[in-house]
Write a protein that holds these residues in place. Structure first.
Motif, PDB file in Angstrom:
ATOM      1  N   VAL A  64       0.839  -1.206   0.000  1.00  0.00           N
ATOM      2  CA  VAL A  64       0.000   0.000   0.000  1.00  0.00           C
ATOM      3  C   VAL A  64       0.871   1.252   0.000  1.00  0.00           C
ATOM      4  O   VAL A  64       0.578   2.245  -0.667  1.00  0.00           O
ATOM      5  CB  VAL A  64      -0.951  -0.003   1.215  1.00  0.00           C
ATOM      6  CG1 VAL A  64      -1.612   1.355   1.397  1.00  0.00           C
ATOM      7  CG2 VAL A  64      -2.025  -1.052   1.017  1.00  0.00           C
ATOM      8  N   ILE A 108       0.548  12.203   3.943  1.00  0.00           N
ATOM      9  CA  ILE A 108       1.364  11.146   4.520  1.00  0.00           C
ATOM     10  C   ILE A 108       1.364   9.913   3.633  1.00  0.00           C
ATOM     11  O   ILE A 108       0.473   9.721   2.805  1.00  0.00           O
ATOM     12  CB  ILE A 108       0.860  10.728   5.928  1.00  0.00           C
ATOM     13  CG1 ILE A 108      -0.608  10.285   5.869  1.00  0.00           C
ATOM     14  CG2 ILE A 108       1.041  11.832   6.932  1.00  0.00           C
ATOM     15  CD1 ILE A 108      -1.080   9.644   7.146  1.00  0.00           C
ATOM     16  N   ASN A 147       5.504  -0.300  10.334  1.00  0.00           N
ATOM     17  CA  ASN A 147       5.360   0.818  11.252  1.00  0.00           C
ATOM     18  C   ASN A 147       6.243   2.003  10.842  1.00  0.00           C
ATOM     19  O   ASN A 147       6.925   2.603  11.659  1.00  0.00           O
ATOM     20  CB  ASN A 147       5.694   0.376  12.679  1.00  0.00           C
ATOM     21  CG  ASN A 147       4.965   1.216  13.713  1.00  0.00           C
ATOM     22  OD1 ASN A 147       4.382   2.248  13.378  1.00  0.00           O
ATOM     23  ND2 ASN A 147       5.001   0.787  14.949  1.00  0.00           N
ATOM     24  N   ILE A 175      -4.989   3.366   1.004  1.00  0.00           N
ATOM     25  CA  ILE A 175      -4.887   3.568   2.439  1.00  0.00           C
ATOM     26  C   ILE A 175      -4.726   2.197   3.079  1.00  0.00           C
ATOM     27  O   ILE A 175      -5.488   1.275   2.744  1.00  0.00           O
ATOM     28  CB  ILE A 175      -6.145   4.276   2.992  1.00  0.00           C
ATOM     29  CG1 ILE A 175      -6.187   5.719   2.483  1.00  0.00           C
ATOM     30  CG2 ILE A 175      -6.154   4.249   4.515  1.00  0.00           C
ATOM     31  CD1 ILE A 175      -7.354   6.513   2.971  1.00  0.00           C
ATOM     32  N   PRO A 176      -3.756   2.031   3.961  1.00  0.00           N
ATOM     33  CA  PRO A 176      -3.537   0.714   4.554  1.00  0.00           C
ATOM     34  C   PRO A 176      -4.791   0.165   5.212  1.00  0.00           C
ATOM     35  O   PRO A 176      -5.451   0.883   5.958  1.00  0.00           O
ATOM     36  CB  PRO A 176      -2.449   0.966   5.612  1.00  0.00           C
ATOM     37  CG  PRO A 176      -1.791   2.232   5.215  1.00  0.00           C
ATOM     38  CD  PRO A 176      -2.814   3.038   4.482  1.00  0.00           C
ATOM     39  N   GLY A 177      -5.126  -1.068   4.904  1.00  0.00           N
ATOM     40  CA  GLY A 177      -6.205  -1.761   5.603  1.00  0.00           C
ATOM     41  C   GLY A 177      -7.616  -1.364   5.221  1.00  0.00           C
ATOM     42  O   GLY A 177      -8.561  -1.761   5.875  1.00  0.00           O
ATOM     43  N   PHE A 232      -6.894  -3.012  16.037  1.00  0.00           N
ATOM     44  CA  PHE A 232      -7.533  -2.214  14.990  1.00  0.00           C
ATOM     45  C   PHE A 232      -8.985  -2.611  14.813  1.00  0.00           C
ATOM     46  O   PHE A 232      -9.883  -1.780  14.859  1.00  0.00           O
ATOM     47  CB  PHE A 232      -6.818  -2.418  13.650  1.00  0.00           C
ATOM     48  CG  PHE A 232      -5.642  -1.536  13.471  1.00  0.00           C
ATOM     49  CD1 PHE A 232      -5.815  -0.212  13.117  1.00  0.00           C
ATOM     50  CD2 PHE A 232      -4.367  -2.021  13.659  1.00  0.00           C
ATOM     51  CE1 PHE A 232      -4.726   0.616  12.957  1.00  0.00           C
ATOM     52  CE2 PHE A 232      -3.270  -1.204  13.507  1.00  0.00           C
ATOM     53  CZ  PHE A 232      -3.444   0.120  13.149  1.00  0.00           C
ATOM     54  N   ALA A 276     -18.591   5.259   9.527  1.00  0.00           N
ATOM     55  CA  ALA A 276     -17.797   6.452   9.834  1.00  0.00           C
ATOM     56  C   ALA A 276     -17.111   6.309  11.194  1.00  0.00           C
ATOM     57  O   ALA A 276     -15.928   6.600  11.350  1.00  0.00           O
ATOM     58  CB  ALA A 276     -18.681   7.699   9.813  1.00  0.00           C
ATOM     59  N   MET A 321      -0.817   3.714  18.130  1.00  0.00           N
ATOM     60  CA  MET A 321       0.206   2.711  17.893  1.00  0.00           C
ATOM     61  C   MET A 321       1.456   3.292  17.249  1.00  0.00           C
ATOM     62  O   MET A 321       2.567   2.898  17.557  1.00  0.00           O
ATOM     63  CB  MET A 321      -0.357   1.569  17.044  1.00  0.00           C
ATOM     64  CG  MET A 321      -0.988   0.541  17.920  1.00  0.00           C
ATOM     65  SD  MET A 321      -1.702  -0.879  17.123  1.00  0.00           S
ATOM     66  CE  MET A 321      -0.783  -1.097  15.670  1.00  0.00           C
ATOM     67  N   MET A 322       1.247   4.238  16.323  1.00  0.00           N
ATOM     68  CA  MET A 322       2.402   4.839  15.665  1.00  0.00           C
ATOM     69  C   MET A 322       2.935   6.024  16.471  1.00  0.00           C
ATOM     70  O   MET A 322       3.903   6.660  16.086  1.00  0.00           O
ATOM     71  CB  MET A 322       2.030   5.288  14.253  1.00  0.00           C
ATOM     72  CG  MET A 322       1.518   4.151  13.394  1.00  0.00           C
ATOM     73  SD  MET A 322       1.422   4.597  11.652  1.00  0.00           S
ATOM     74  CE  MET A 322       2.999   4.011  11.057  1.00  0.00           C
ATOM     75  N   ARG A 323       2.298   6.313  17.593  1.00  0.00           N
ATOM     76  CA  ARG A 323       2.650   7.450  18.453  1.00  0.00           C
ATOM     77  C   ARG A 323       2.791   8.728  17.620  1.00  0.00           C
ATOM     78  O   ARG A 323       3.796   9.427  17.686  1.00  0.00           O
ATOM     79  CB  ARG A 323       3.940   7.145  19.222  1.00  0.00           C
ATOM     80  CG  ARG A 323       3.668   6.256  20.434  1.00  0.00           C
ATOM     81  CD  ARG A 323       4.943   5.769  21.050  1.00  0.00           C
ATOM     82  NE  ARG A 323       5.469   4.621  20.334  1.00  0.00           N
ATOM     83  CZ  ARG A 323       6.694   4.132  20.511  1.00  0.00           C
ATOM     84  NH1 ARG A 323       7.520   4.724  21.332  1.00  0.00           N
ATOM     85  NH2 ARG A 323       7.090   3.063  19.845  1.00  0.00           N
ATOM     86  N   ASN A 324       1.812   8.973  16.806  1.00  0.00           N
ATOM     87  CA  ASN A 324       1.894  10.088  15.874  1.00  0.00           C
ATOM     88  C   ASN A 324       0.496  10.459  15.399  1.00  0.00           C
ATOM     89  O   ASN A 324      -0.306   9.589  15.101  1.00  0.00           O
ATOM     90  CB  ASN A 324       2.729   9.629  14.677  1.00  0.00           C
ATOM     91  CG  ASN A 324       3.334  10.794  13.967  1.00  0.00           C
ATOM     92  OD1 ASN A 324       2.618  11.719  13.612  1.00  0.00           O
ATOM     93  ND2 ASN A 324       4.628  10.765  13.786  1.00  0.00           N
ATOM     94  N   VAL A 378      -1.428  10.347  11.034  1.00  0.00           N
ATOM     95  CA  VAL A 378      -2.353   9.441  10.325  1.00  0.00           C
ATOM     96  C   VAL A 378      -3.753  10.029  10.212  1.00  0.00           C
ATOM     97  O   VAL A 378      -4.543   9.570   9.398  1.00  0.00           O
ATOM     98  CB  VAL A 378      -2.455   8.055  10.993  1.00  0.00           C
ATOM     99  CG1 VAL A 378      -1.302   7.179  10.585  1.00  0.00           C
ATOM    100  CG2 VAL A 378      -2.553   8.163  12.492  1.00  0.00           C
ATOM    101  N   TYR A 429      -5.510  10.761   6.959  1.00  0.00           N
ATOM    102  CA  TYR A 429      -6.317   9.783   6.225  1.00  0.00           C
ATOM    103  C   TYR A 429      -7.800   9.895   6.546  1.00  0.00           C
ATOM    104  O   TYR A 429      -8.645   9.409   5.791  1.00  0.00           O
ATOM    105  CB  TYR A 429      -5.876   8.359   6.581  1.00  0.00           C
ATOM    106  CG  TYR A 429      -4.643   7.887   5.872  1.00  0.00           C
ATOM    107  CD1 TYR A 429      -4.346   8.309   4.583  1.00  0.00           C
ATOM    108  CD2 TYR A 429      -3.785   6.973   6.479  1.00  0.00           C
ATOM    109  CE1 TYR A 429      -3.219   7.857   3.940  1.00  0.00           C
ATOM    110  CE2 TYR A 429      -2.652   6.520   5.839  1.00  0.00           C
ATOM    111  CZ  TYR A 429      -2.369   6.966   4.566  1.00  0.00           C
ATOM    112  OH  TYR A 429      -1.257   6.498   3.924  1.00  0.00           O
ATOM    113  N   LEU A 430      -8.110  10.501   7.689  1.00  0.00           N
ATOM    114  CA  LEU A 430      -9.499  10.463   8.171  1.00  0.00           C
ATOM    115  C   LEU A 430     -10.525  11.029   7.188  1.00  0.00           C
ATOM    116  O   LEU A 430     -11.548  10.384   6.944  1.00  0.00           O
ATOM    117  CB  LEU A 430      -9.601  11.136   9.544  1.00  0.00           C
ATOM    118  CG  LEU A 430     -10.929  10.933  10.274  1.00  0.00           C
ATOM    119  CD1 LEU A 430     -11.288   9.465  10.389  1.00  0.00           C
ATOM    120  CD2 LEU A 430     -10.888  11.559  11.663  1.00  0.00           C
ATOM    121  N   LEU A 435     -13.581   8.881   5.798  1.00  0.00           N
ATOM    122  CA  LEU A 435     -14.977   9.235   6.072  1.00  0.00           C
ATOM    123  C   LEU A 435     -15.785   9.211   4.779  1.00  0.00           C
ATOM    124  O   LEU A 435     -16.919   8.722   4.749  1.00  0.00           O
ATOM    125  CB  LEU A 435     -15.067  10.617   6.727  1.00  0.00           C
ATOM    126  CG  LEU A 435     -14.654  10.696   8.197  1.00  0.00           C
ATOM    127  CD1 LEU A 435     -14.788  12.115   8.714  1.00  0.00           C
ATOM    128  CD2 LEU A 435     -15.486   9.749   9.044  1.00  0.00           C
TER     129      LEU A 435
END
Lengths: 129, 171
Positions: free
Chosen positions: A88, A101, A108, B32-34, B79, B113, B126-129, B132, B135-136, B140
């Protein structure tokens, strides 16, 4: 089937789309002159690249469970290759705008573009004497 | 006893749908991942409307856990649980106004949503960031389409099931 929407359905639809559009506008509004690409792996910044300073393509290899290669050019950056199962990150393609991004979830690792009004090596706003 | 059997049947059906949608390469259109269609939500909605919140909760919890054990991996458990539980909660709340304010369309889109919002929350933790969250907005908009799809399938399904005696015996 005849699924006739009710007022509440439209309310939810409008709310979700409005929320999405607002977030998009807020993200893309912050267009700054300098674009800094930040590569973050496992929550730690492993590299910062000033995308405005690059003249020829720059290639960065990264380690991890699924190693890969990131390529940066003037004003844009992407995952060039990755050993991850879903790819991806590679399919995301070039990212070039502030707030954009590219993510490789299996490894990760993430590239994000941050704006900055000043060059990277100068974090000082003003010097008072 | 009949209810236990039906719960088990629905869990396996949800699992099969979760497994099948892994082969639908939605990531090709929206990188987008996943990202996925959320077909298992059809089962959750059926459970919620025909068997009650309790059954829907059990089915969701077990479906996520089993899917993670069988083909997802442990990070995917967080997730899917975050997404699925938030979605279930949202749909259960919206169901209060079912047939008065909302149809399956609104309930399904609202659930999708919230599902995607939950996943972004977990991803950022998880990514401490917080990056991401970029992507929202796309997720949505995707939720509107996947929500429409699952609502259409579910309403057709409910329509057919209402005519059979199976569902009436159950209630």
């Amino acid at each position: 089937m005849r699924l006739k929407p009710k007022p509440g359905d439209y309310l939810i639809l409008v709310f979700v789309i409005a929320a999405a559009l607002m977030m998009m506008i807020l993200t893309y509004q912050q267009e700054t002159t300098r674009k800094i690409a930040v590569i973050v792996q496992d929550g730690e910044i492993i590299k910062r690249i000033d995308l405005n300073e690059i003249d020829k393509p720059l290639v960065i290899a990264y380690e991890g469970e699924y190693p890969g290669i990131i390529e940066a050019e003037n004003g844009r950056i992407r995952f060039l290759e990755a050993d991850c199962p879903d790819k991806v990150c590679v399919r995301t393609g070039w990212i070039s705008r502030n707030g954009q991004i590219a993510v490789c979830l299996p490894d990760n690792i993430m590239i994000k573009i941050e704006g900055s009004e000043t060059p990277t090596d100068n974090d000082t706003d003003i010097i008072l004497r | 006893m009949k209810k236990v059997a039906l719960n088990g049947l629905l869990i396996s059906l949800a699992l099969v749908l979760s497994f099948l949608e892994r082969f639908i390469p939605l990531g090709l259109i929206v990188p987008i991942p996943g990202i996925k269609l959320g077909l298992a939500n059809i089962v959750t909605m059926f459970a919620l409307f025909y068997m009650g919140f309790h059954s829907a909760l059990i089915i969701t919890l077990l479906r996520c856990t089993l899917a993670a054990l069988l083909f997802g991996g442990m990070s995917s458990l967080l997730f899917s649980l975050a997404g699925a539980l938030l979605a279930l909660l949202a749909m259960a709340l919206l169901k209060v106004g079912y047939n008065k304010m909302f149809t399956l369309l609104g309930i399904s889109i609202g659930g999708a949503a919230l599902h995607n919002t939950g996943q972004i929350l977990v991803a950022s933790l998880m990514m401490r960031n917080t990056a991401v969250f970029a992507y929202l907005p796309i997720l949505l908009l995707a939720a509107v389409f996947t929500g429409l799809l699952t609502a259409t399938i579910s309403s057709n399904l409910f329509h057919v099931l209402d005519k059979t005696s199976v569902v009436n015996q159950m209630r």
